[in-house]
Design a protein around this motif. Structure first.
Motif, PDB file in Angstrom:
ATOM      1  N   PRO A 285     -45.721  30.820  71.806  1.00  0.00           N
ATOM      2  CA  PRO A 285     -45.992  29.495  71.333  1.00  0.00           C
ATOM      3  C   PRO A 285     -46.855  29.445  70.056  1.00  0.00           C
ATOM      4  N   CYS A 286     -46.231  29.325  68.945  1.00  0.00           N
ATOM      5  CA  CYS A 286     -46.978  29.240  67.611  1.00  0.00           C
ATOM      6  C   CYS A 286     -46.185  28.547  66.939  1.00  0.00           C
ATOM      7  N   ASP A 287     -46.695  27.974  65.504  1.00  0.00           N
ATOM      8  CA  ASP A 287     -45.866  27.377  64.608  1.00  0.00           C
ATOM      9  C   ASP A 287     -45.391  28.552  63.543  1.00  0.00           C
ATOM     10  N   ILE A 288     -44.112  28.558  63.568  1.00  0.00           N
ATOM     11  CA  ILE A 288     -43.241  29.635  62.863  1.00  0.00           C
ATOM     12  C   ILE A 288     -42.662  28.877  61.485  1.00  0.00           C
ATOM     13  N   VAL A 289     -43.455  29.470  60.440  1.00  0.00           N
ATOM     14  CA  VAL A 289     -42.887  28.989  59.181  1.00  0.00           C
ATOM     15  C   VAL A 289     -42.099  29.877  58.370  1.00  0.00           C
ATOM     16  N   GLY A 290     -40.778  29.657  58.073  1.00  0.00           N
ATOM     17  CA  GLY A 290     -39.789  30.604  57.668  1.00  0.00           C
ATOM     18  C   GLY A 290     -38.656  30.497  58.732  1.00  0.00           C
ATOM     19  N   ASP A 291     -38.180  31.461  59.018  1.00  0.00           N
ATOM     20  CA  ASP A 291     -36.897  31.857  59.844  1.00  0.00           C
ATOM     21  C   ASP A 291     -37.137  33.099  60.637  1.00  0.00           C
ATOM     22  N   LEU A 292     -37.239  33.350  61.858  1.00  0.00           N
ATOM     23  CA  LEU A 292     -37.425  34.617  62.646  1.00  0.00           C
ATOM     24  C   LEU A 292     -35.883  35.408  62.310  1.00  0.00           C
ATOM     25  N   SER A 293     -34.808  34.923  61.715  1.00  0.00           N
ATOM     26  CA  SER A 293     -33.814  35.573  61.478  1.00  0.00           C
ATOM     27  C   SER A 293     -33.981  36.458  60.181  1.00  0.00           C
TER      28      SER A 293
END
Length: 365
Positions: A285-293
């Protein structure tokens, strides 16, 4: 007291040099916008070495973690502390850092990059920090679990578990590094969003990344490190001499004609690691900025250039000769600067002496 403190803790080789340059070059504008960068970039680095209690801390360092935290506490708005080696702190050291900033709202900021690009960058950085192992030895150590420091300092999932668990989920931020070819402002825009920096406050200019060395140049430096023996054994002396006069002044300007890459024989291993990392981060659980891909490597099956150990002696010799020629030019420029500085000092002394003589004559007249 500070309202919010953003701790940008890493990872190394994720554009941190570029981001920190933008931050510190715009520190006055940021301060007017209510965002403080306490001390200098060097102060943040010294505070990191104090917090982590590293053996290679500069004996002349004056900034401690507590001093940096006190500067943050004295501010009325938001604070940014940035050093990519903070991510290597132990759980106890991380807990100390976060608690020292209370009662401010602490945010943990982690940047992460795909492993295919990280492995050669990390190995090269280790050579630029005086290590002497080969690229193959480095990869084997990582692959066989004999170099846990790599995972602790270079993967977002490990860093977030140590640091992110200390703050609420809403205060954990993961920034993915854009793929090669993305507009250079993309990474900064992601950081600015997390740090709450309004548009137009900072001028980012051209990227000032930590330029990579080519395979031959890195091999030259590795062999120099071997030959140095016990000379310049610690971080600061090595940076002042080898990093400054050989790496920065000469090797980084070589043109990087043979880039470093992981070989296709390790493609499946790296791809599996990437999928595992993406899965863990997606579940955290966190704020993801961008894309994990973006953590999924591209071009892993492309034929790489030769590994540094596979370079022919003629290639390494050619790079070494070019380095010597470059150092001769560097030495000449340093001599010119010294001569010019001496001329300026001599001129100032002459002008002062002449002025004193004239004043003395006027008084006598």
């Amino acid at each position: 007291m500070a309202k919010r403190v953003f701790l940008h803790i890493g990872a190394p080789k994720t554009g941190s040099t570029f981001v920190q340059n933008v931050l510190f070059q715009n520190r006055s504008a940021l301060k007017r916008a209510g965002i403080l960068l306490p001390g200098s970039a060097s102060a943040h680095d010294q505070a990191m070495t104090d917090l982590r209690e590293v053996t290679w801390r500069d004996p002349a360092a004056t900034w401690t973690w507590d001093r940096l935290a006190a500067k943050a506490a004295g501010w009325h708005g938001d604070v940014v502390i940035s050093n990519e080696a903070l991510g290597g702190a132990t759980p106890a050291q991380a807990a100390r850092a976060v608690s020292s900033l209370a009662p401010a709202e602490v945010h943990i900021v982690v940047a992460t990059r795909d492993l295919w690009r990280t492995f050669p960058s990390m190995w090269q950085q280790s050579i630029r920090s005086r290590n002497i192992w080969t690229f193959e030895a480095f990869l084997s150590a990582v692959e066989q679990g004999r170099f846990e420091t790599f995972w602790e300092m270079h993967t977002g999932n490990r860093m977030l578990r140590r640091w992110g668990d200390l703050v609420p989920a809403a205060h954990r931020h993961l920034i993915t590094v854009p793929p090669a070819g993305a507009p250079h402002g993309t990474l900064w825009q992601r950081f600015a969003r997390v740090l709450g920096i309004p548009d137009g406050v900072c001028e980012i200019g051209e990227p000032t990344a930590n330029t990579s060395l080519g395979a031959a140049e890195t091999e030259v430096l590795r062999r120099v490190n071997q030959a140095l023996g016990d000379r310049y054994p610690h971080r600061t002396p090595y940076q002042k001499v080898v990093q400054r006069h050989l790496v920065n002044a000469v090797l980084r300007k070589s043109g990087n004609t043979v880039p470093l890459r992981v070989g296709p024989d390790r493609a499946e291993w790296v791809l599996d690691l990437a999928e595992q990392q993406i899965k863990e981060l997606a579940e955290y659980p966190c704020d993801i900025v961008g894309d994990l891909s973006e953590l999924r490597p591209a071009g892993v099956r492309e034929a790489p250039g030769p590994a540094p150990a596979e370079l022919g002696d003629s290639q390494v010799l050619a790079a070494a000769i070019e380095a010597i020629i470059g150092m001769l030019g560097h030495a000449e420029s340093l001599g010119d600067r010294v001569d010019h500085s001496y001329e300026q000092r001599f001129q100032r002394l002459t002008e002062r002496a002449t002025g004193k003589v004239k004043r003395t004559l006027r008084l006598r007249g």
